[in-house]
Write an enzyme that holds these catalytic residues in place. Structure first.
Site, PDB file in Angstrom:
ATOM      1  N   LYS A 287      17.697  -5.229 -38.234  1.00  8.11           N
ATOM      2  CA  LYS A 287      17.052  -6.119 -37.265  1.00  8.11           C
ATOM      3  C   LYS A 287      16.774  -7.457 -37.930  1.00  8.11           C
ATOM      4  CE  LYS A 287      14.422  -2.644 -34.685  1.00  8.11           C
ATOM      5  NZ  LYS A 287      15.027  -2.793 -33.352  1.00  8.11           N
ATOM      6  N   ARG A 361      17.712   7.537 -29.911  1.00  2.58           N
ATOM      7  CA  ARG A 361      18.456   8.505 -29.089  1.00  2.58           C
ATOM      8  C   ARG A 361      19.109   9.579 -29.968  1.00  2.58           C
ATOM      9  NH1 ARG A 361      21.881   3.732 -26.475  1.00  2.58           N
ATOM     10  NH2 ARG A 361      19.908   2.710 -26.994  1.00  2.58           N
TER      11      ARG A 361
HETATM   12  N1  BES Z   1      12.797   0.848 -31.560  1.00  4.95           N
HETATM   13  C1  BES Z   1      13.754   0.047 -30.886  1.00  4.95           C
HETATM   14  C2  BES Z   1      13.322  -0.364 -29.477  1.00  4.95           C
HETATM   15  C3  BES Z   1      12.088  -1.219 -29.370  1.00  4.95           C
HETATM   16  C4  BES Z   1      12.203  -2.571 -29.171  1.00  4.95           C
HETATM   17  C5  BES Z   1      10.823  -0.658 -29.379  1.00  4.95           C
HETATM   18  C6  BES Z   1      11.075  -3.355 -29.032  1.00  4.95           C
HETATM   19  C7  BES Z   1       9.690  -1.435 -29.240  1.00  4.95           C
HETATM   20  C8  BES Z   1       9.824  -2.790 -29.059  1.00  4.95           C
HETATM   21  C9  BES Z   1      15.078   0.807 -30.774  1.00  4.95           C
HETATM   22  O1  BES Z   1      15.354   1.694 -31.797  1.00  4.95           O
HETATM   23  C10 BES Z   1      16.179  -0.203 -30.771  1.00  4.95           C
HETATM   24  O2  BES Z   1      16.343  -0.857 -31.758  1.00  4.95           O
HETATM   25  N2  BES Z   1      16.912  -0.285 -29.667  1.00  4.95           N
HETATM   26  C11 BES Z   1      17.988  -1.193 -29.542  1.00  4.95           C
HETATM   27  C12 BES Z   1      19.163  -0.463 -28.936  1.00  4.95           C
HETATM   28  C13 BES Z   1      20.448  -1.222 -28.963  1.00  4.95           C
HETATM   29  C14 BES Z   1      20.924  -1.419 -30.396  1.00  4.95           C
HETATM   30  C15 BES Z   1      21.494  -0.465 -28.169  1.00  4.95           C
HETATM   31  C16 BES Z   1      17.525  -2.329 -28.629  1.00  4.95           C
HETATM   32  O3  BES Z   1      16.799  -2.059 -27.686  1.00  4.95           O
HETATM   33  O4  BES Z   1      17.864  -3.463 -28.910  1.00  4.95           O
HETATM   34 MN    MN Z   2      16.256   0.760 -33.467  1.00  2.00          MN
END
Ligand code: BES
Ligand code: MN
Ligand code: ZN
Length: 513
Positions: A287, A361
């Site tokens: 990230k 997931r």
């Molecule tokens: N933990 C994150 C989602 C999240 C985002 C939680 C903001 C709380 C606040 C999750 O693991 C994630 O990174 N999801 C990605 C998925 C994508 C790579 C398909 C996302 O939502 O960007």
């Molecule tokens: Mn994630």
């Protein structure tokens, strides 16, 4: 935690640092809510006028402190806004009471005792005020060097940010069975919500899968639950490719915790599954800065499930509730899963990991497949799963998806009833083909648009045949970055705990399916 009592004292006779009264927005200005009659009398029946002169409007969350009038036994009166006054004959909404009690309790940090003279005509209203006060008084100070109120680090409390120590619910009929039961439930529930908040707020260098599992073991011992922990060896041996694949980049290996409340008279079993990523860096699909500062919160689903199962035990609910905590830390390293790797999941399905940041997931898939083996009557998973859900619903609502429309509707109604904001989301089948993989059974990513729904469709693949299942994406409400409001503090909120506990109660009562 803040102590709570039902008191026979009136607002005029209670001895405390402050007495809390409710004010609302009436058609012709500020109105004083029921419960505050004695305080109003001490002000010569002019409390509403005095408050208006001080600038009060009765708006939700507004706090006005004023020196008490002669005849009261508290030095301070705190008027808290309830929002719009209800129509004639209607009572105040429980959620309005909960929020107002929360705002008042927070404004009284550092005080020893406050009498709450809010409208509590019935046991449910008293429970709402109790919940709000206990949740609003919450502070997280375990990592403050001055100890600020908890003494956990052995240092002296500086007193200033200690939570309000005691709440007395006035007009709360301490000898009435219903009032007693409702406020005892509120205390257990608030304690468990605050447990979830503590876990969420604990930074990732102090909470990893192993120490989270140890917390579950300790609580299980204290409250008589059955607990089993699969460590990395057992997970590898058991074929938990999702949990192992996500956790293998970290120095802190993954865990799967099964924590179960059982009741001898139960005839239904509810399985709750929580995403427990103790830190989500994104892994090799790292990230960027700006997206990782709050990612200690990525175990909020597991915290909610853990808290709800313990609450079910504390309340002795006549239903079996099995919690599954899918715990891992998502880190990049030489041993981490790479984009393009294929994992063989617990169910036997293979997954091409296109993005290591879509890790929730993967750990949930293993836990959902394992939970399905026990053929529960229903499964609910809770997860901070997608940023897309935050874009869709904002920071106060969680999204509900399900393989069963009636179940989705029930959860939405239950959430509403307990004062949690949520919204039903669809599961459009056409989005499934976006996850087709040239090498594996499915990829862990699909179309970008509708990303929250895509994630839900992925999870659905791992649910056992014929089991009603719902998925709560709490990415928005799990962690609050803005100013505190109502009973919602900064940081971990404990989102979904109240909904899960009421779902367990409804299941016990045979109200569902
Ligand atoms: N933990 C994150 C989602 C999240 C985002 C939680 C903001 C709380 C606040 C999750 O693991 C994630 O990174 N999801 C990605 C998925 C994508 C790579 C398909 C996302 O939502 O960007
Ligand atoms: Mn994630
Ligand atoms: Zn995540």
């Amino acid at each position: 935690m803040t102590a709570l009592t039902l008191s026979t004292s009136s607002a005029a006779t209670v001895r405390a640092d402050a007495v809390v009264v409710g004010v609302a927005k009436g058609a012709k200005g500020v109105v004083v809510a029921p419960g505050a009659e004695a305080v109003d009398k001490a002000f010569g029946g002019k409390l509403a006028g005095v408050l208006e002169t001080l600038g009060a409007s009765g708006a939700e969350g507004e706090v006005t402190k004023l020196p008490a009038a002669d005849g009261l036994k508290t030095p301070v009166v705190l008027a808290v806004g309830l929002g719009d006054a209800p129509a004639k004959g209607d009572g105040y909404a429980h959620e309005a009471l909960r929020r107002a009690a929360g705002s008042a309790a927070r404004a009284l940090a550092g005080s020893k005792k406050a009498g709450f003279a809010l409208p509590v005509e019935d046991a449910e209203a008293a429970a709402a005020v109790s919940e709000g006060a206990l949740l609003g008084a919450y502070t997280f100070t375990a990592f403050r060097s001055n100890g600020a109120g908890n003494g956990k680090n052995g240092k002296k409390n500086d007193g200033k940010s200690a939570p309000l120590a005691e709440v007395a619910i006035l007009g709360g009929k301490p000898r009435d069975k219903e009032f007693k039961a409702a406020t005892e439930r509120a205390q257990a529930l608030a304690a468990e919500i605050n447990r979830a908040r503590d876990l969420i707020n604990t930074p990732s260098n102090a909470l990893n899968p192993k120490s989270f599992a140890a917390e579950a073991q300790a609580a299980a011992k204290e409250f008589g639950l059955k607990v089993e922990v699969l460590d990395e060896k057992a997970l590898k041996k058991g074929g938990y490719g999702g949990l192992m694949g996500v956790g293998q980049g970290s120095e802190a290996p993954p865990r799967l915790v099964r924590i179960a409340h059982t009741h001898p008279k139960a005839n239904k079993t509810l399985a709750l599954v929580g995403k427990g990523i103790t830190y989500d860096s994104g892994g090799i699909s790292l990230k960027p800065a700006g997206h990782n500062e709050t990612m200690k919160c990525d175990m909020s689903g597991a915290a909610a499930v853990f808290a709800a199962v313990v609450a079910a035990a504390r309340l002795g609910l006549e239903v079996n509730v099995t919690g599954w905590l899918a715990l891992a830390e998502n880190m990049p390293s030489g041993s981490a899963t790479r984009p393009g790797d294929v994992l063989t999941m617990y169910s036997g399905k293979t997954v091409e990991v296109l993005n290591t940041d879509a890790e929730g997931r993967l750990v949930l898939a293993d836990a959902l497949a394992r939970a399905s083996e026990e053929e529960p009557d229903a499964i609910v998973d809770v997860a901070t799963l997608t940023g897309a859900m935050v874009l869709a619903l904002g920071h106060r609502h969680f999204g509900i998806m399900a393989n069963d429309e009636a179940f989705r509707t029930s959860i939405h109604e239950i959430a509403e009833e307990v004062g949690e904001q949520s919204w039903p989301m669809p599961m459009p089948e056409h989005l499934r083909k976006g996850m087709d993989s040239p090498v594996a059974d499915i990829a862990n990513m699909g179309e970008r648009m509708g990303g929250g729904l895509v994630a839900g469709l992925f999870l659905k693949e791992f649910i056992g045949e014929g089991i009603p299942w719902a998925h709560l994406d709490i990415a928005g409400p799990a962690f609050h970055e803005g100013s505190p409001w109502g009973y919602t503090p900064k940081g971990g909120t404990g989102s979904a705990v109240r909904t899960l506990v009421r779902l367990a109660e409804r299941t016990a009562a045979g109200d569902l399916g």
